[in-house]
Design a protein around this motif. Structure first.
Motif, mmCIF file in Angstrom:
data_model
loop_
_atom_site.group_PDB
_atom_site.id
_atom_site.type_symbol
_atom_site.label_atom_id
_atom_site.label_comp_id
_atom_site.label_asym_id
_atom_site.label_seq_id
_atom_site.Cartn_x
_atom_site.Cartn_y
_atom_site.Cartn_z
ATOM 1 N N VAL A 290 72.000 3.401 57.956
ATOM 2 C CA VAL A 290 73.068 4.035 58.714
ATOM 3 C C VAL A 290 74.342 2.484 58.954
ATOM 4 O O VAL A 290 74.385 1.678 59.692
ATOM 5 C CB VAL A 290 73.022 4.478 60.675
ATOM 6 N N ALA A 291 75.084 2.795 57.328
ATOM 7 C CA ALA A 291 76.020 1.788 57.121
ATOM 8 C C ALA A 291 77.185 1.802 58.313
ATOM 9 O O ALA A 291 78.018 0.910 58.895
ATOM 10 C CB ALA A 291 76.559 1.826 55.839
ATOM 11 N N ARG A 292 77.650 3.035 58.271
ATOM 12 C CA ARG A 292 79.113 3.088 59.148
ATOM 13 C C ARG A 292 78.866 2.917 60.528
ATOM 14 O O ARG A 292 79.817 1.622 61.224
ATOM 15 C CB ARG A 292 79.385 4.914 59.887
ATOM 16 N N LYS A 293 77.356 3.018 61.296
ATOM 17 C CA LYS A 293 76.923 2.151 62.265
ATOM 18 C C LYS A 293 76.954 0.244 61.965
ATOM 19 O O LYS A 293 76.312 0.281 63.266
ATOM 20 C CB LYS A 293 75.772 3.201 63.050
ATOM 21 N N GLY A 294 76.230 0.106 61.458
ATOM 22 C CA GLY A 294 75.977 -1.288 60.903
ATOM 23 C C GLY A 294 74.305 -1.604 61.552
ATOM 24 O O GLY A 294 73.966 -2.656 61.973
ATOM 25 N N VAL A 295 73.410 -0.604 60.912
ATOM 26 C CA VAL A 295 71.847 -0.315 62.066
ATOM 27 C C VAL A 295 70.779 0.187 60.322
ATOM 28 O O VAL A 295 71.651 1.404 59.868
ATOM 29 C CB VAL A 295 71.734 0.241 63.234
ATOM 30 N N TYR A 296 69.918 0.055 60.398
ATOM 31 C CA TYR A 296 68.636 0.897 59.647
ATOM 32 C C TYR A 296 67.832 1.401 60.813
ATOM 33 O O TYR A 296 67.140 0.380 62.140
ATOM 34 C CB TYR A 296 67.985 0.099 59.013
ATOM 35 N N GLY A 297 67.936 2.598 60.537
ATOM 36 C CA GLY A 297 67.053 2.844 62.012
ATOM 37 C C GLY A 297 65.535 3.719 60.971
ATOM 38 O O GLY A 297 65.007 4.674 59.924
ATOM 39 N N VAL A 298 64.751 2.955 61.705
ATOM 40 C CA VAL A 298 63.310 2.071 60.703
ATOM 41 C C VAL A 298 62.134 3.372 61.595
ATOM 42 O O VAL A 298 62.661 3.374 62.877
ATOM 43 C CB VAL A 298 62.861 1.079 61.094
ATOM 44 N N ARG A 299 61.856 4.430 60.812
ATOM 45 C CA ARG A 299 60.890 5.224 61.572
ATOM 46 C C ARG A 299 59.243 5.234 61.161
ATOM 47 O O ARG A 299 58.599 4.865 60.147
ATOM 48 C CB ARG A 299 60.357 7.257 61.229
#
Length: 387
Positions: A290-299
């Motif tokens: 999620v580049a626009r939010k500056g995070v990685y969402g790791v599932r």
């Protein structure tokens, strides 16, 4: 039959509500037959999407099991993909769930000439080397694109959001039609057993009618679930607004994070996965970038998962590796739980192999219903009089 006075005994006309149901069922069936047939054919095929795509493209989708690494080289795969496919940036990275599987990246090609679009890149988990890639916006039935094409046709016929909305409408009307079809199929309580039988010989009218009625009744619970879940998946926003009328529904956490873009030097996918799996003590399934939010969402996988996918989201900041949030797809209440069940039920994954076979059977039954319904209409049409 003749009566006591020798006159013909006429059958009593069906009640008006039954005639209305019959008209609805007939004209909905004729109007939706082509769309339901397309959805049934493509849906039946993609029930086993992964297995079929892996069989068609083993050089892209598999490596020797004995050579599988403990930790996939995701960062090296991202770098290699950018070199092999100029302008490509991944938004979703599917990590190997089993030894012998490869890394699959979904993303966009940002081409200055305007010829960019969605693409899928396959990489070796040992060193990140790109094994192959394909565009997701083309229609081709060669072995490289067959399963992806069928998947796209099932979602929106490769025509975009407007067609997705239309297919959702077809699903909603199909769900409503189940009520009319069941009432028409069972004319009386005493005759319910005969409605589930297939009689007649060859392809006479009786047999065609029973082939239309009986399989539809056998699999009506499954096709109804497929119709309802298909509508919800096609109309996610409208469905959420509808469910919110009776139960609260929460969104994924990253939708509420401020938009700030990626940092100059992000920590990388590998480190984000290590942080998340160390926190959850479970294997990683995939990563949403999620580049626009500056995070990685790791599932990661979790005991609460309803299907074969990891449903526990751990959000890791790209800048410094902080865990900024965690949420399971099941959510906290009935509204969240309703949406968590939609894809597992629609794909059959909620019941494992048994569920997938049921969805496959419902797809084949729907194909039969579409064909026999049109045949019945054509054979029952009044023939024009000859002068």
């Amino acid at each position: 039959m003749t009566g006591a006075l020798g006159g013909a005994v006429k059958r009593s006309a069906p009640p008006r509500w039954r005639r209305v149901l019959r008209l609805w069922h007939r004209w909905f069936g004729l109007g939706a037959a082509v769309w339901l047939l397309l959805l049934a054919v493509t849906g039946s095929a993609i029930v086993f999407y992964e297995e079929l795509d892996r069989a068609l493209n083993p050089d892209w989708r598999s490596i020797p099991v004995a050579a599988a690494p403990r930790t996939p080289a995701a960062d090296r795969a991202v770098e290699a993909a950018a070199r092999a496919v100029p302008g490509f940036s991944p938004r979703y990275i599917d990590l190997p769930d089993k030894p012998g599987e490869t890394i699959v990246m979904l993303g966009e090609i940002d081409a200055p000439d305007g010829k960019g679009g969605p693409a899928q890149v396959f990489a070796d988990p040992r060193d990140g080397q790109v094994l192959g890639w394909r565009r997701n916006d083309v229609v081709s039935f060669d072995r490289r694109h067959l399963m992806d094409t069928l998947y796209g046709l099932h979602v929106d016929l490769k025509l975009g959001p407007a067609m997705t909305w239309f297919l959702g409408l077809v699903g909603l009307l199909w769900a409503i039609d189940h009520i009319a079809a069941i009432i028409l199929a069972i004319p009386s309580v005493k005759a319910w057993r005969s409605a589930f039988r297939i009689q007649g010989r060859g392809l006479n009218l009786r047999r065609v009618f029973d082939l239309h009625r009986a399989p539809g009744l056998w699999l009506a619970p499954v096709t109804l679930v497929v119709a309802v879940t298909g509508t919800v998946l096609a109309w996610p926003d409208d469905s959420r607004e509808a469910v919110r009328l009776v139960a609260p529904v929460s969104e994924r956490l990253h939708e509420h994070y401020p938009s700030k873009g990626p940092p100059p030097a992000p920590i990388g996918v590998d480190r984000a996965v290590a942080i998340a799996t160390g926190h959850t003590r479970a294997a990683a399934d995939s990563v949403l970038v999620v580049a626009r939010k500056g995070v990685y969402g790791v599932r990661t996988f979790d005991d609460r998962d309803l299907d074969h996918l990891g449903r526990l989201w751990t959000y890791v900041a790209m800048a410094d590796g902080r865990i900024v949030g965690q949420r399971h797809d099941n959510g906290q209440g009935a509204g969240d739980g309703f949406f968590a069940w939609q894809y597992p039920l629609h794909s059959g994954q909620a019941l494992g192999l048994t569920g997938r076979l049921l969805v496959l059977a419902s797809g084949l039954a729907t194909i039969l219903l579409c064909v026999t319904g049109v045949v019945l209409w054509a054979r029952r049409r009044p023939k024009p009089r000859r002068s």
